[in-house]
Design a protein around this motif. Sequence first.
Motif, short mmCIF file in Angstrom:
data_model
loop_
_atom_site.label_atom_id
_atom_site.label_comp_id
_atom_site.label_asym_id
_atom_site.label_seq_id
_atom_site.Cartn_x
_atom_site.Cartn_y
_atom_site.Cartn_z
N MET A 196 0.84 -1.20 0.00
CA MET A 196 0.00 0.00 0.00
C MET A 196 0.88 1.25 0.00
SD MET A 196 -3.01 -0.88 2.69
CE MET A 196 -2.85 -2.59 3.14
N THR A 197 0.55 2.16 -0.89
CA THR A 197 1.39 3.36 -1.00
C THR A 197 0.62 4.66 -0.78
OG1 THR A 197 1.00 3.42 -3.40
CG2 THR A 197 2.94 2.21 -2.63
N GLY A 198 -0.71 4.60 -0.75
CA GLY A 198 -1.45 5.85 -0.59
C GLY A 198 -2.92 5.65 -0.33
N PHE B 58 4.73 5.05 7.09
CA PHE B 58 5.34 4.27 8.17
C PHE B 58 4.71 2.88 8.18
CE2 PHE B 58 1.42 5.46 10.16
CZ PHE B 58 1.21 4.64 11.27
N GLU B 59 5.37 1.96 8.87
CA GLU B 59 4.87 0.59 8.98
C GLU B 59 5.15 0.07 10.37
OE1 GLU B 59 5.36 -3.76 6.77
OE2 GLU B 59 6.06 -1.93 5.79
N LEU B 60 4.15 -0.50 11.00
CA LEU B 60 4.31 -1.10 12.32
C LEU B 60 5.11 -2.39 12.21
CD1 LEU B 60 0.62 -0.74 13.55
CD2 LEU B 60 2.54 0.73 14.21
N SER B 61 5.97 -2.64 13.18
CA SER B 61 6.68 -3.92 13.20
C SER B 61 5.70 -5.04 13.52
CB SER B 61 7.79 -3.88 14.25
OG SER B 61 7.23 -3.89 15.56
N ARG C 183 -3.39 2.24 10.90
CA ARG C 183 -2.32 1.52 10.20
C ARG C 183 -2.35 0.04 10.57
NH1 ARG C 183 0.93 1.71 5.68
NH2 ARG C 183 1.94 -0.31 5.86
N TRP C 184 -2.64 -0.25 11.82
CA TRP C 184 -2.79 -1.65 12.28
C TRP C 184 -3.89 -2.35 11.49
CZ3 TRP C 184 -7.17 -3.16 15.41
CH2 TRP C 184 -7.08 -4.44 15.98
N GLY D 72 6.08 8.57 15.89
CA GLY D 72 5.82 9.97 15.56
C GLY D 72 4.47 10.18 14.91
N LYS D 73 3.49 9.41 15.36
CA LYS D 73 2.13 9.47 14.82
C LYS D 73 1.14 9.63 15.97
CE LYS D 73 2.97 8.85 10.40
NZ LYS D 73 2.51 9.80 9.36
#
Length: 277
Positions: free
Chosen positions: A1-3, A246-249, A218-219, A209-210
């Motif tokens: 996913m980019t946008g 950003f991406e969650l680990s 995002r999750w 930073g969100k």
Amino acid sequence: MTGIQDTVRLHNGVHMPWVGLGVWQTPEGKQVEQAVLHAIGAGYRSIDTATLYENEEGVGRAVRESGVKRDELFVTTKVWNADQGYENTLRAFEDSRRRLKLDVIDLYLVHWPVAGKYIETYRALEKLYKDGYVRAIGVSNFMVPHLENLLAQAEIKPMVNQVEFHPRLTQPELQSFCKEQGIQLEAWSPLMQGHLDIPLLQELAAKYGKSPAQIVLRWDLQKGIVTIPKSVRKERIEENANLFDFELSDADVAEIDALNEGKRFGRDPFTFWSTSA
């Protein structure tokens, strides 16, 4: 996913945006129109309404006034419980289409599994789909027993199941069932109606930073779940779209998963409107 305009391909080939604007409890008129226009201006291409919300007219006006081509937008609405049944649903759909002033609805959902009615209601959706009035059909608030009963009798498998889903209510059995069946899960009330004061979410917000809301949304995306946060504030609508840098680990996703405690902020599908399977 980019946008914000990225999509998931439903099992019938229709592409549905991963992120949309929910307009539950947004009053008809200027407020809902401005919210939808803010969202489309921020790049959203999906708007989720329902007969119950009593704001379909405003949503339709904003869609027409947005300047974005109709085929670039994805509009969802739902048949309310009091309108369920085969003929009633067909009439309710025409009423929704008239209020929205749209020839074709992108996604039409059975709002709740009303006992004794949701099968014939869904049959009406199948007719609307076959006749080309809707691009995709599905259900909302259906649990595994409701889906099993429906799948045993339906001609067309639902493309979407929209349910309450958030860190306090992850419904793993339902997630697994929908994934196995190729039914796209969609989260309503993903932000727990504002109950974001959870230490872990605060910690992750600081780490990435969100905002806590962005962490939760995002999750959703990383779990493969379509999400439709609701807001009427331009800055919050824009913030909720800013999820793609950003991406969650995996470890952080698992920690959020562990917040599950089966807590609902909305109605229980097994008791609301006597919705036994």
